[in-house]
Scaffold this motif. Sequence first.
Motif, PDB file in Angstrom:
ATOM      1  N   GLY A 124      11.461   5.095   5.553  1.00  0.00           N
ATOM      2  CA  GLY A 124      11.807   3.807   4.950  1.00  0.00           C
ATOM      3  C   GLY A 124      13.182   3.327   5.358  1.00  0.00           C
ATOM      4  N   LEU A 147       9.727  -4.998   5.905  1.00  0.00           N
ATOM      5  CA  LEU A 147       8.747  -4.746   4.853  1.00  0.00           C
ATOM      6  C   LEU A 147       7.792  -3.625   5.245  1.00  0.00           C
ATOM      7  CD1 LEU A 147       7.899  -8.393   3.783  1.00  0.00           C
ATOM      8  CD2 LEU A 147       9.463  -6.790   2.726  1.00  0.00           C
ATOM      9  N   GLU A 148       7.465  -3.551   6.549  1.00  0.00           N
ATOM     10  CA  GLU A 148       6.570  -2.486   6.998  1.00  0.00           C
ATOM     11  C   GLU A 148       7.178  -1.116   6.743  1.00  0.00           C
ATOM     12  OE1 GLU A 148       7.264  -5.026   9.012  1.00  0.00           O
ATOM     13  OE2 GLU A 148       5.440  -5.780   9.964  1.00  0.00           O
ATOM     14  N   ASN A 197       9.548  -0.307   4.589  1.00  0.00           N
ATOM     15  CA  ASN A 197       9.567  -0.052   3.138  1.00  0.00           C
ATOM     16  C   ASN A 197       8.243   0.518   2.678  1.00  0.00           C
ATOM     17  OD1 ASN A 197      11.429  -2.983   2.014  1.00  0.00           O
ATOM     18  ND2 ASN A 197      12.067  -1.122   3.026  1.00  0.00           N
ATOM     19  N   GLU A 198       7.185  -0.162   3.129  1.00  0.00           N
ATOM     20  CA  GLU A 198       5.852   0.225   2.678  1.00  0.00           C
ATOM     21  C   GLU A 198       5.504   1.612   3.172  1.00  0.00           C
ATOM     22  OE1 GLU A 198       3.362  -3.440   2.827  1.00  0.00           O
ATOM     23  OE2 GLU A 198       1.853  -1.919   3.184  1.00  0.00           O
ATOM     24  N   GLY A 238       7.558   3.979   3.866  1.00  0.00           N
ATOM     25  CA  GLY A 238       8.351   4.948   3.119  1.00  0.00           C
ATOM     26  C   GLY A 238       7.731   5.265   1.782  1.00  0.00           C
ATOM     27  N   ILE A 239       7.352   4.232   1.040  1.00  0.00           N
ATOM     28  CA  ILE A 239       6.838   4.477  -0.318  1.00  0.00           C
ATOM     29  C   ILE A 239       5.485   5.170  -0.263  1.00  0.00           C
ATOM     30  CG2 ILE A 239       5.615   2.302  -0.811  1.00  0.00           C
ATOM     31  CD1 ILE A 239       8.082   3.658  -3.252  1.00  0.00           C
ATOM     32  N   LYS A 240       4.657   4.812   0.723  1.00  0.00           N
ATOM     33  CA  LYS A 240       3.345   5.461   0.814  1.00  0.00           C
ATOM     34  C   LYS A 240       3.500   6.939   1.195  1.00  0.00           C
ATOM     35  CE  LYS A 240       0.613   1.400   1.684  1.00  0.00           C
ATOM     36  NZ  LYS A 240      -0.080   0.542   2.637  1.00  0.00           N
ATOM     37  N   GLY A 255       4.083   1.914  10.180  1.00  0.00           N
ATOM     38  CA  GLY A 255       5.184   1.201   9.549  1.00  0.00           C
ATOM     39  C   GLY A 255       6.557   1.770   9.835  1.00  0.00           C
TER      40      GLY A 255
END
Lengths: 481, 100
Positions: A146, A152-153, A155-156, A158-160, A236
């Motif tokens: 992340g 935004l990719e 971030n996504e 990282g969180i996933k 991402g």
Amino acid sequence: MDITSAAIDFNIIYPEICLLVASFVIFVLPFFKGPSKTAPVIAFLGLFAAALATVNQWGSQGSGFYGMVACDNFGVAFKFIFVLTSTLALLMGYRYLSAKGINRPEFYGLLLVSTVGMMVMANSTDLVVIFLGLEVMSVPLYVMAGMARRSLESNEAGIKYFIMGAFASAFLLMGIAFVFGASGTTDLRRIVADFSFIMSSARPYLLLGVSLLLVGFGFKVAAVPFHSWVPDVYQGAPTPVTAFFSVGPKAAGFAALLRVFMYGFVDVAVLTTVFQVLAILTMTVGNVLALRQNNVKRLLAYSSIAHAGYIFVALVAGGAEGISSAVFYLVAYAFFNLGGFAVVVLLETRSGCRSNFSELAGLAKTHPYLSAVLALFMFALSGFPPTVGFVGKFYVFAAAVKAGFIPLVVIGVMNSFLSVYYYLRVVKTSYFDSSETAFIPVRYSPAIILVLIVTAAGTLGMGLFPEQLLDFSKAALFAFL
Amino acid sequence: MITLSAYVVVAMVLFGIGVIGVLVSRNVIILFMSVELMLNAANLTLIAFSRALNVLDGHVFVFLVLTIAAAEAAVGLAMVITLFRNRETVNIDRYNILKW
């Protein structure tokens, strides 16, 4: 306990110490000097020192820290893989991260800490230390995935990655808790010594623990049905990071998997069947889903799932042959997979490129060398001779045939043929397709040229002369004291 | 007298709640809480077995797990804050630029 005679054997963790010292320097330095450009240099020096220390450990055997950390050729072989992966990711990263405006010193520090975690994971015979190593590896990886804060990719991704990683760790921990409950210890050697007693006295707890452990490791090495996070995260995350965690954590996961299941629970008979099912599912699902991808990064993500399936075939084969073929395949995979990602990094450094297939069209006309190298890696990934991809697959399948798993090998070979379609699609697009817009030229940097040369030389050289690597992987076996 | 199996059953129920929470919840914060619940279920199992078997290893391991859980929570919450800044939502279904 007599503290003065405590079994602290620093000589078996010199590579880890080198990397940790370098990473601490990188983390602390900005407080004194402000942001500087020295971080990659320090990281490189740390990795170089760690490589020397690792070479020094080859052939030695020992264990320390009350038997929690082992030192044998198996673990040292994996240390080589991790240092190599980390170095190549670092070299790939510098220009890319600068171009994307995220070239922060923390990247290099986190890279080293994560590498230390992998080394700990591969060199322990105690489930607690394996779990600690796994976390030391994973937590920096979540941050690295992340790292592009404004994307935004990223971030996504990282969180996933974080949620799936933490979810998997919880399964692994629960598994360790039940194994501990069944045996009263987390030391694999004591579990092996008392195995028949544990099996007779606490069979349900042990089997529950082993299956939970398998789920946890399944997530980490991205085996089907625990693979759903892989494509999103790989697509991402910043590409050098993707390159790093398509090889490093996978190799570390397999190292721990081999230690735990080929040594600790080798007598649980049902595991061979489970591995067989996992191998077939992982190869087939990975390859079939890769057929329809239109993004090179996503394609490589599915291809990395399929390659995990081939390594599971080696696990099914078992024994010394299975272990050394898994090590061989992981070394080979490190070279050609990192090479493939290096090309993607180079293409993505151009502004506005997202590594879709259409962006590859016309590559061969303007960049003949780069497209030749890309074709070489694609041939290696699909397992054509004379690349190392062929030798690796051959060695894995030969081990499985010797152990008598012919139907599995047939499925594996069929999968290998299936994979040729999508790998060659990449080659075809770069050589024969033409795009309406002019191909934006690629800007080479010395570091990435070095990465391409090393990986291409490894892929081709070890394919033509595999004896050295064969000897290396045959020597890379467990030696427990 | 509470038996070992009672503790193990409670731990497994907690673990199950955590798994269901991760699978069905749409809120990132609740996902975190579910993962923490799973880790603590494992802690309870470790302590219960440690007491029953009369060895100390499990107790020590729990401290390590607590530390790891804290580190994970720190990283995870930082990520949620970054995401919230960029997207102004914590609903996991809205994070769909990359298809799941």
